[in-house]
Design a protein around this motif. Structure first.
Motif, PDB file in Angstrom:
ATOM      1  N   MET A   1       0.830  -1.207   0.000  1.00 46.68           N
ATOM      2  CA  MET A   1       0.000   0.000   0.000  1.00 46.68           C
ATOM      3  C   MET A   1       0.863   1.255   0.000  1.00 46.68           C
ATOM      4  N   GLU A   2       0.435   2.237  -0.800  1.00 48.42           N
ATOM      5  CA  GLU A   2       1.100   3.520  -0.815  1.00 48.42           C
ATOM      6  C   GLU A   2       0.671   4.339   0.404  1.00 48.42           C
ATOM      7  N   ARG A   3       1.510   5.326   0.734  1.00 49.10           N
ATOM      8  CA  ARG A   3       1.213   6.119   1.918  1.00 49.10           C
ATOM      9  C   ARG A   3      -0.143   6.813   1.806  1.00 49.10           C
ATOM     10  N   HIS A   4      -0.464   7.351   0.604  1.00 50.53           N
ATOM     11  CA  HIS A   4      -1.738   8.058   0.469  1.00 50.53           C
ATOM     12  C   HIS A   4      -2.922   7.104   0.618  1.00 50.53           C
ATOM     13  N   GLU A   5      -2.724   5.838   0.264  1.00 51.71           N
ATOM     14  CA  GLU A   5      -3.793   4.847   0.435  1.00 51.71           C
ATOM     15  C   GLU A   5      -4.000   4.529   1.912  1.00 51.71           C
ATOM     16  N   ILE A   6      -2.904   4.376   2.630  1.00 47.96           N
ATOM     17  CA  ILE A   6      -2.999   4.096   4.067  1.00 47.96           C
ATOM     18  C   ILE A   6      -3.696   5.253   4.777  1.00 47.96           C
ATOM     19  N   GLU A   7      -3.292   6.476   4.452  1.00 52.45           N
ATOM     20  CA  GLU A   7      -3.876   7.634   5.114  1.00 52.45           C
ATOM     21  C   GLU A   7      -5.351   7.792   4.768  1.00 52.45           C
ATOM     22  N   ALA A   8      -5.709   7.532   3.520  1.00 52.37           N
ATOM     23  CA  ALA A   8      -7.121   7.628   3.131  1.00 52.37           C
ATOM     24  C   ALA A   8      -7.951   6.589   3.856  1.00 52.37           C
ATOM     25  N   ILE A  60     -13.332  -7.359   7.678  1.00 49.46           N
ATOM     26  CA  ILE A  60     -11.991  -7.313   7.056  1.00 49.46           C
ATOM     27  C   ILE A  60     -11.415  -5.903   7.165  1.00 49.46           C
ATOM     28  N   GLY A  61     -12.276  -4.902   7.004  1.00 53.20           N
ATOM     29  CA  GLY A  61     -11.816  -3.521   7.161  1.00 53.20           C
ATOM     30  C   GLY A  61     -11.337  -3.253   8.571  1.00 53.20           C
ATOM     31  N   ARG A  65      -7.571  -2.207   9.719  1.00 52.82           N
ATOM     32  CA  ARG A  65      -7.318  -1.017  10.545  1.00 52.82           C
ATOM     33  C   ARG A  65      -6.477  -1.370  11.764  1.00 52.82           C
ATOM     34  N   GLU A  66      -6.812  -2.450  12.433  1.00 48.86           N
ATOM     35  CA  GLU A  66      -6.070  -2.851  13.632  1.00 48.86           C
ATOM     36  C   GLU A  66      -4.609  -3.164  13.317  1.00 48.86           C
ATOM     37  N   ASP A  67      -4.368  -3.723  12.130  1.00 49.82           N
ATOM     38  CA  ASP A  67      -2.985  -4.060  11.755  1.00 49.82           C
ATOM     39  C   ASP A  67      -2.197  -2.829  11.289  1.00 49.82           C
ATOM     40  N   LEU A  68      -2.880  -1.909  10.599  1.00 51.70           N
ATOM     41  CA  LEU A  68      -2.180  -0.755  10.047  1.00 51.70           C
ATOM     42  C   LEU A  68      -1.941   0.356  11.058  1.00 51.70           C
ATOM     43  N   LEU A  69      -2.874   0.584  11.945  1.00 55.94           N
ATOM     44  CA  LEU A  69      -2.844   1.768  12.802  1.00 55.94           C
ATOM     45  C   LEU A  69      -1.573   1.897  13.651  1.00 55.94           C
ATOM     46  N   PRO A  70      -1.127   0.832  14.366  1.00 57.36           N
ATOM     47  CA  PRO A  70       0.076   1.006  15.198  1.00 57.36           C
ATOM     48  C   PRO A  70       1.319   1.409  14.387  1.00 57.36           C
ATOM     49  N   GLY A  71       1.509   0.768  13.236  1.00 56.39           N
ATOM     50  CA  GLY A  71       2.662   1.101  12.399  1.00 56.39           C
ATOM     51  C   GLY A  71       2.573   2.513  11.859  1.00 56.39           C
TER      52      GLY A  71
END
Length: 298
Positions: A1-8, A60-61, A65-71
């Motif tokens: 995932m690109e940074r803008h995708e993660i932030e969106a 799944i969303g 979110r739980e996996d991405l948020l801490p990083g």
């Protein structure tokens, strides 16, 4: 995932509203929709449930979110910390200096700098002549106040802070010692003490020239590693050395005489720092030193 995708994705997961998420990220709601749809196609499952009334995360969303948020939070903290170090003035600054006059100027500058920036801390340490370029580039220092000229591609040189008359240190027993002043051509009558090999050629040529302006050769003698060693050799009659006039205030010795040149440029001092370590804090301290130097002259 690109940074803008993660932030969106994380912003929409937080707001659960396309309009508010778009406003936070300063893009259009349609852009948020495009990014989320692209992610869902790549993952192979919906990340949000959309109705006319509300937006919610799918299982799944929620998992994503739980996996991405801490990083993502760690990355944001790292960026904020680096930005604070790069742009912030408060914090710790490690400053090196060579010579008593340089040390005095740094102490005066530090006093004004701390008053202007109460959250700042300045650590001061002397560097020796033989520390040379490797010592000045050492990570222990953010910046070093040393003699000029310095011409190194990885070092930034600030403006001249100290400019003093050029003089020659000789033994009180040397034939030149009784003169009121000398010229650069008189260097043919002395043997210059050599500097450490760790110093840049530009400094060595300035303080231990090989020829007079007319091209006459100048003899070179023993090599010293520190300024006190240089003066010891001079006092013992084993050589002479080019210095700045500040020595008459800080380095008076009964066995050494300081003779002014009547045809030589001044000796100049200023800060150098590695271009890769330049920060707002370094620039601010250099500016404070410039102001302190001007005030001293006035």
């Amino acid at each position: 995932m690109e940074r803008h995708e993660i932030e969106a994705f994380l912003t929409l997961a937080d707001e659960l509203h396309f309009g508010r998420a778009a406003e936070r990220l300063r893009v259009s709601p349609s852009r948020i929709t495009q990014i989320i749809q692209s992610l869902e196609r790549r993952i192979g499952a919906p990340l949000f449930e959309r109705t006319s009334r509300r937006v919610t995360l799918t299982p799944i969303g929620q998992l994503l979110r739980e996996d991405l948020l801490p990083g993502h939070q760690r990355i944001q903290r790292a960026i904020q910390r680096a930005t604070a170090e790069g742009r912030g003035v408060t914090g710790v600054l490690n400053v090196g200096f060579n010579g008593a006059a340089a040390g005095q100027l740094i102490l005066e500058t530090t006093k004004h700098f701390r008053t202007a920036h109460p959250g700042s801390e300045v650590n001061i340490r002397e560097v020796q002549v033989n520390d040379g370029l490797d010592g000045w580039r050492n990570d222990a220092f953010d910046m070093v106040l040393i003699g000029r000229p310095i011409d190194e591609p990885d070092l930034v040189t600030g403006p001249t802070l100290i400019s003093e008359a050029r003089m020659l240190a000789v033994s009180t027993r040397h034939p030149l010692a009784g003169r009121a002043s000398i010229s650069l051509e008189d260097l043919t009558e002395v043997t210059l003490v050599r500097l450490p090999t760790t110093l840049p050629d530009s400094v060595v040529q300035d303080r231990v020239p090989s020829h007079t302006p007319s091209g006459a050769p100048i003899a070179h003698g023993r090599r010293a590693q520190t300024f006190q060693e240089i003066l010891t050799l001079v006092g013992a009659g084993e050589g002479a050395f080019i210095v700045g006039a500040q020595v008459t205030r800080f380095y008076l010795r009964p066995d050494v005489t300081y003779l002014p040149f009547d045809d030589a440029p001044p000796v100049e001092w200023g800060f150098v720092w590695r271009s890769s370590r330049e920060t707002a804090r370094v620039r601010a301290f250099n500016d404070a030193a410039v102001e302190t130097s001007k005030n001293r002259q006035h």
